[in-house]
Enzyme design. Structure first.
Site, PDB file in Angstrom:
ATOM      1  N   GLY A   1      18.756  44.699  40.676  1.00 28.47           N
ATOM      2  CA  GLY A   1      17.401  44.880  40.163  1.00 28.47           C
ATOM      3  C   GLY A   1      16.971  46.341  40.161  1.00 28.47           C
ATOM      4  O   GLY A   1      16.352  46.806  39.197  1.00 28.47           O
ATOM      5  N   SER A   2      17.302  47.059  41.214  1.00 26.81           N
ATOM      6  CA  SER A   2      16.872  48.467  41.296  1.00 26.81           C
ATOM      7  C   SER A   2      17.471  49.285  40.157  1.00 26.81           C
ATOM      8  O   SER A   2      16.775  50.063  39.500  1.00 26.81           O
ATOM      9  CB  SER A   2      17.289  49.081  42.635  1.00 26.81           C
ATOM     10  OG  SER A   2      16.710  48.368  43.701  1.00 26.81           O
TER      11      SER A   2
ATOM     12  N   ASN B   1       6.748  40.615  44.528  1.00 24.22           N
ATOM     13  CA  ASN B   1       7.692  40.205  45.569  1.00 24.22           C
ATOM     14  C   ASN B   1       7.049  39.931  46.920  1.00 24.22           C
ATOM     15  O   ASN B   1       7.628  39.268  47.749  1.00 24.22           O
ATOM     16  CB  ASN B   1       8.812  41.251  45.719  1.00 24.22           C
ATOM     17  CG  ASN B   1       8.295  42.655  45.768  1.00 24.22           C
ATOM     18  OD1 ASN B   1       7.619  43.113  44.843  1.00 24.22           O
ATOM     19  ND2 ASN B   1       8.568  43.350  46.842  1.00 24.22           N
TER      20      ASN B   1
ATOM     21  N   GLN C   1      11.728  38.601  40.749  1.00 24.41           N
ATOM     22  CA  GLN C   1      11.234  37.448  41.524  1.00 24.41           C
ATOM     23  C   GLN C   1      10.939  36.237  40.649  1.00 24.41           C
ATOM     24  O   GLN C   1      10.583  35.176  41.169  1.00 24.41           O
ATOM     25  CB  GLN C   1       9.953  37.827  42.295  1.00 24.41           C
ATOM     26  CG  GLN C   1      10.170  38.821  43.412  1.00 24.41           C
ATOM     27  CD  GLN C   1      10.963  38.238  44.589  1.00 24.41           C
ATOM     28  OE1 GLN C   1      11.018  37.017  44.789  1.00 24.41           O
ATOM     29  NE2 GLN C   1      11.580  39.109  45.355  1.00 24.41           N
TER      30      GLN C   1
ATOM     31  N   HIS D   1      21.000  38.184  43.529  1.00 24.39           N
ATOM     32  CA  HIS D   1      20.831  37.716  44.911  1.00 24.39           C
ATOM     33  C   HIS D   1      19.454  37.136  45.211  1.00 24.39           C
ATOM     34  O   HIS D   1      19.191  36.689  46.318  1.00 24.39           O
ATOM     35  CB  HIS D   1      21.216  38.804  45.924  1.00 24.39           C
ATOM     36  CG  HIS D   1      20.215  39.894  46.123  1.00 24.39           C
ATOM     37  ND1 HIS D   1      19.371  39.947  47.206  1.00 24.39           N
ATOM     38  CD2 HIS D   1      19.920  40.987  45.374  1.00 24.39           C
ATOM     39  CE1 HIS D   1      18.618  41.039  47.135  1.00 24.39           C
ATOM     40  NE2 HIS D   1      18.933  41.685  46.030  1.00 24.39           N
TER      41      HIS D   1
ATOM     42  N   THR E   1      34.146  49.907  36.118  1.00 26.07           N
ATOM     43  CA  THR E   1      34.845  48.628  35.965  1.00 26.07           C
ATOM     44  C   THR E   1      33.920  47.478  36.332  1.00 26.07           C
ATOM     45  O   THR E   1      33.246  47.524  37.361  1.00 26.07           O
ATOM     46  CB  THR E   1      36.106  48.617  36.863  1.00 26.07           C
ATOM     47  OG1 THR E   1      36.908  49.739  36.496  1.00 26.07           O
ATOM     48  CG2 THR E   1      36.892  47.329  36.702  1.00 26.07           C
TER      49      THR E   1
ATOM     50  N   CYS F   1      11.874  46.447  52.045  1.00 25.31           N
ATOM     51  CA  CYS F   1      11.981  47.891  51.887  1.00 25.31           C
ATOM     52  C   CYS F   1      10.893  48.620  52.655  1.00 25.31           C
ATOM     53  O   CYS F   1      11.073  49.752  53.087  1.00 25.31           O
ATOM     54  CB  CYS F   1      11.893  48.273  50.418  1.00 25.31           C
ATOM     55  SG  CYS F   1      12.568  47.031  49.354  1.00 25.31           S
TER      56      CYS F   1
HETATM   57  C1  LIG Z   1      14.591  42.594  45.161  1.00 26.29           C
HETATM   58  C2  LIG Z   1      13.765  43.230  44.119  1.00 26.29           C
HETATM   59  C3  LIG Z   1      14.209  44.354  43.415  1.00 26.29           C
HETATM   60  C4  LIG Z   1      15.498  45.053  43.766  1.00 26.29           C
HETATM   61  O1  LIG Z   1      16.611  44.309  43.397  1.00 26.29           O
HETATM   62  P1  LIG Z   1      18.036  44.696  44.051  1.00 26.29           P
HETATM   63  O2  LIG Z   1      19.005  43.817  43.338  1.00 26.29           O
HETATM   64  O3  LIG Z   1      17.912  44.364  45.500  1.00 26.29           O
HETATM   65  O4  LIG Z   1      18.250  46.130  43.787  1.00 26.29           O
HETATM   66  C5  LIG Z   1      13.415  44.865  42.418  1.00 26.29           C
HETATM   67  N1  LIG Z   1      12.233  44.298  42.107  1.00 26.29           N
HETATM   68  C6  LIG Z   1      11.768  43.212  42.757  1.00 26.29           C
HETATM   69  C7  LIG Z   1      10.473  42.619  42.340  1.00 26.29           C
HETATM   70  C8  LIG Z   1      12.516  42.644  43.777  1.00 26.29           C
HETATM   71  O5  LIG Z   1      12.037  41.587  44.414  1.00 26.29           O
END
Ligand SMILES: *Cc1c(COP(=O)(O)O)cnc(C)c1O
Length: 394
Positions: A69-70, A150, A178, A200, A236, A323
């Site tokens: 997500g990041s 989140n 989310q 995840h 990759t 975080c």
């Molecule tokens: C967990 C989360 C992220 C980050 O995702 P990662 O796969 O852990 O980098 C970004 N935005 C929201 C809203 C999240 O809950």
């Protein structure tokens, strides 16, 4: 152990793990190789792309695999910023309670001369579409508003915001980490140009995600290297991760109605029971929230102490986002919905999954009031509140 931190991360489901395993052992090909082992890897990646695209009503050509997500958030925002630099549009609209992957990227752009408007999310934790429209200027290149928060789980009026962006020809990104796999998403109907998701958060593996980018949005790559992902994301491919993500999302979409009904029931039970604790308040709208999110503040206690005592009782909970924990600053999300500092420190987030049982929730409903009462008994702040030397905020 009772795991109620599913907004932090989820367990990889047994089915997902089973589907992933062959790609660590027999099927270990590199999708760029011309031999059959490599070509088979390429094929499963393309099948996974199609599966993921279908779940959000996108075209497979519009799905790019990332590390999570990041990365998707960074790539989406920085790509549009590059378009903005070329067209001399350096204004971006976002909200006060985005994930740090969005907020910190925007802060970086601010240092490069971009102007950022952070919209209010009000007490209910929901952005108002009219505020988006009022904030749009001639030089606005991007609106980035998360789908579901989140920490407090509130769902944003994405379709309405998307409509406004289309009308004003502004690119619209949503961090849907989310929301994907939890509530229905249709990028076409909802007028979404860019969308971030992460495996995840829906029982897939960590370290893999995707970015949906509508074909008219030109992506910039963050990583230089090979020509994978149409030259937009070198490196990759994480074949096992990609297969795991597609399996997890397919399963999540199949089970969505059933899981959502069960989670909503258990979440509402948590809300109605724990609201009976005096001087407590639910964070965010009670109904317009993802089915698995419960988040409440209890006055006169420290969230961290509550978490430690819950952990002793075998309950994994959170006080906000993973975080922010570890830092002493109160959550920017709770401050954004107007909670005073001292109240924001006393928050508890419980996030459910398809594996959560009613017995577990009943145990939590018994434990939380006991621990809150104990913590208040030993809290000097609570003493002052009780004696009237200090005013209750909630
Ligand atoms: C967990 C989360 C992220 C980050 O995702 P990662 O796969 O852990 O980098 C970004 N935005 C929201 C809203 C999240 O809950």
């Amino acid at each position: 152990m009772i795991y109620l931190d599913n907004a932090g991360t989820t367990k990889v489901s047994p089915h997902v793990l089973e589907e992933m395993l062959p790609y660590f052992s027999e099927e270990y090909g590199n999708a760029s190789s011309l031999h059959s082992l490599g070509q088979r890897a390429k094929e499963v990646i393309e099948n996974a792309r199609t599966t993921i695209a279908k779940c959000i009503n996108a075209n497979p050509k519009e799905i790019y695999f990332t590390s999570g997500g990041s990365e998707s958030d960074n790539q989406a925002i920085l790509s549009v910023a590059n378009i903005g630099k070329r067209t001399n549009k350096r204004h971006i609209i976002s909200s006060k309670f985005e994930h740090h992957a969005v907020l910190h990227t925007l802060e970086k752009l601010k240092k490069e001369g971009f102007e950022i408007t952070y919209l209010d999310v009000y007490e209910n934790g929901i952005v108002r579409p009219e505020d988006v429209e009022n904030a749009i200027k001639d030089d606005t290149c991007l609106v980035t508003i998360m789908f579901a928060n989140n920490e407090i789980g509130t769902i944003q009026p994405i379709k309405e915001i998307g409509e406004i962006c289309r009308k004003h020809k502004v690119i619209f990104h949503t961090d849907a980490v989310q929301a994907v796999g939890h509530i229905p998403i249709d990028v076409e109907k909802m007028n979404i140009d860019l969308l971030s998701l992460s495996a995840h958060k829906f029982h897939g593996p960590k370290g893999v995600g995707a970015l949906y980018a509508k074909s008219n949005v030109l992506l910039s790559s963050l990583i230089e290297g090979g020509a994978q992902e149409k030259g937009k994301r070198a490196g990759t491919e994480n074949v096992a991760g990609i297969v795991g993500m597609a399996t997890a999302l397919y399963d999540a979409c199949q089970e969505m109605e059933e899981v959502s009904k069960k989670e909503t029931y258990l979440r509402d039970k948590l809300i109605s029971s724990l609201s009976k604790i005096p001087h407590s308040a639910l964070n965010g709208d009670a109904k317009k929230r993802v089915p698995n999110n419960f988040c409440m503040c209890f006055e006169g206690i420290e969230g961290e102490s509550l978490l430690l005592l819950l952990d002793d009782a075998g309950i994994c909970a959170s006080s906000g986002s993973a975080c922010t924990s570890g830092s002493l600053d109160p959550s920017h999300v709770l401050l954004a919905i107007g909670r005073p500092h001292e109240v924001a420190h006393g928050s508890l987030r419980l996030t459910l999954s398809k594996y959560t049982t009613e017995d577990e929730i009943d145990f939590v409903i018994k434990k939380v009031p006991e621990i809150v009462e104990y913590l208040r008994k030993i809290s000097p702040v609570w003493d002052e509140l009780k004696k009237g030397e200090r005013k209750y905020a909630i």
